[in-house]
Write an enzyme that holds these catalytic residues in place. Structure first.
Site, PDB file in Angstrom:
ATOM      1  N   LYS A  14      46.360 -22.790  35.412  1.00  0.00           N
ATOM      2  CA  LYS A  14      46.621 -21.619  36.386  1.00  0.00           C
ATOM      3  C   LYS A  14      46.070 -21.827  37.698  1.00  0.00           C
ATOM      4  CE  LYS A  14      46.752 -16.672  36.645  1.00  0.00           C
ATOM      5  NZ  LYS A  14      48.271 -16.724  37.227  1.00  0.00           N
TER       6      LYS A  14
ATOM      7  N   HIS B 146      42.473 -17.127  31.984  1.00  0.00           N
ATOM      8  CA  HIS B 146      43.871 -17.831  31.623  1.00  0.00           C
ATOM      9  C   HIS B 146      43.693 -19.481  31.309  1.00  0.00           C
ATOM     10  CE1 HIS B 146      45.156 -14.143  33.781  1.00  0.00           C
ATOM     11  NE2 HIS B 146      46.440 -14.510  33.390  1.00  0.00           N
TER      12      HIS B 146
END
Length: 263
Positions: A153, A149
Site C-alpha cells: 500500500k 494494510h
C-alpha cells in the site's frame, strides 16, 4: 442492468467480474490499459465481452460503471460518464479538491455512489463513529484511529481511515483538516485537546484492519473492523451498482445504499 468495469484486468476488477456475473447482471465490458494481462480472466468473461481503452466507449454501452482505478483518472472519467449518461460507482480514494469537484459536477448529470470503502461493516463503523463523536465530548474523549494494510500500500493513512476520521469530525462539528494528527515522531509535546489521531501500520498481506478508539480518563470504547478478503469490496460495489438503477442524478454514499436514515 448493464454494468461496465473500469480497470477490468486489475486485482479488484477481476473480482468485480465474478460478482457482476454472480448477481445476474450483464457485464457490458471493461476498460484496461493492459489487455495482454487478461490471461485467465478470458475464461470467465462472457463471449464477445469488449475490452476497451476508452472510458467514453464503456459509458456508451453501460447503464453503470464501477471504477476502482486511480485518482489521476477521476477527472476524465467524470467527464466521460457524465457525457455518456452512465451512472458511476466510484471507489477511488485520495482525491484532491479538484478531483472531488469533478465528482460533484458529474453528480449534477448522473447518479454517483462514491465511497472510500464499500464494505457494509465499514459503513456501519463510520455511522457509529459519527454518533460517538457527537455523544462523547472532545475535551474528555481522545479519538485515535489505527489502521493496518499490506506492505504494497502506497498511501497513509488509508482512505478508509480518513473516512472514519471524517465521520468522527462530522459528529463533533469540526473540519478534520483542523484537528488531524498523523505520524507522531520525536518530542511532540502533549496531545492537543480535540485532536483526531491516526496511526498507520504496514506489513504482510493484510487486506485491511481499522479501529477507532475513544479514550477518557475513566474508560475506553473501541470499534474495529477486519477485512479478510477483497471480495467484500467488490460485492458491496455491485450492490451499489444495482441500487443505482433508475435513480435520479445526485451524489450518494453507502449509507444510502444500505437504507440507513439520516443522522
Amino acid at each position: 442492468m448493464r454494468i461496465g468495469i473500469a480497470g477490468i484486468t486489475g486485482r479488484v476488477g477481476r473480482l468485480l467480474v465474478q460478482e457482476v456475473l454472480a448477481a445476474g447482471a450483464v457485464l457490458a465490458g471493461g476498460t484496461t490499459r493492459h489487455p495482454e494481462q487478461a490471461g485467465d480472466l478470458a475464461r470467465i468473461l462472457p463471449q464477445n465481452t469488449p475490452l476497451l481503452a476508452d472510458m467514453a466507449e464503456l459509458a456508451r454501452i453501460s447503464d453503470v460503471v464501477i471504477d476502482f482505478t486511480h485518482a489521476d483518472t477521476v477527472i476524465p472519467n467524470a467527464r466521460a460518464l457524465a457525457q455518456g449518461g452512465a451512472a458511476w460507482v466510484l471507489g477511488t480514494t485520495g482525491l484532491s479538491p479538484m478531483q472531488l469537484d469533478a465528482v460533484r459536477e458529474a453528480a449534477g448529470h448522473i447518479a454517483v455512489v462514491h465511497a472510500a470503502n464499500f464494505s457494509p461493516g465499514v459503513t456501519l463503523v463510520q455511522r457509529l463513529a459519527t454518533m460517538m463523536g457527537r455523544a462523547l465530548p472532545a475535551e474528555s474523549y481522545d479519538a485515535e484511529i489505527v489502521e493496518m494494510h499490506h506492505r504494497q500500500k502506497v498511501d497513509a493513512p488509508s482512505g478508509t481511515a480518513l473516512a472514519i476520521g471524517e465521520a468522527v469530525a462530522r459528529g463533533r462539528d469540526v473540519a478534520l483538516a483542523e484537528v488531524r494528527e498523523s505520524g507522531r515522531d520525536g518530542h511532540t509535546g502533549p496531545r492537543k485537546p480535540g485532536a483526531i489521531g491516526f496511526a498507520a501500520l504496514r506489513g504482510g498481506q493484510i487486506v485491511g484492519e481499522h479501529e477507532v478508539l475513544f479514550t477518557s480518563a475513566d474508560e475506553q470504547i473501541s470499534l474495529a473492523h477486519k477485512a479478510f478478503d477483497r471480495r467484500i469490496f467488490a460485492t458491496g460495489a455491485v450492490r451499489a451498482a444495482l441500487w443505482l438503477e433508475n435513480r435520479d442524478s445526485g451524489l450518494y454514499n453507502m449509507e444510502d445504499v444500505l437504507g440507513l436514515p439520516p443522522l
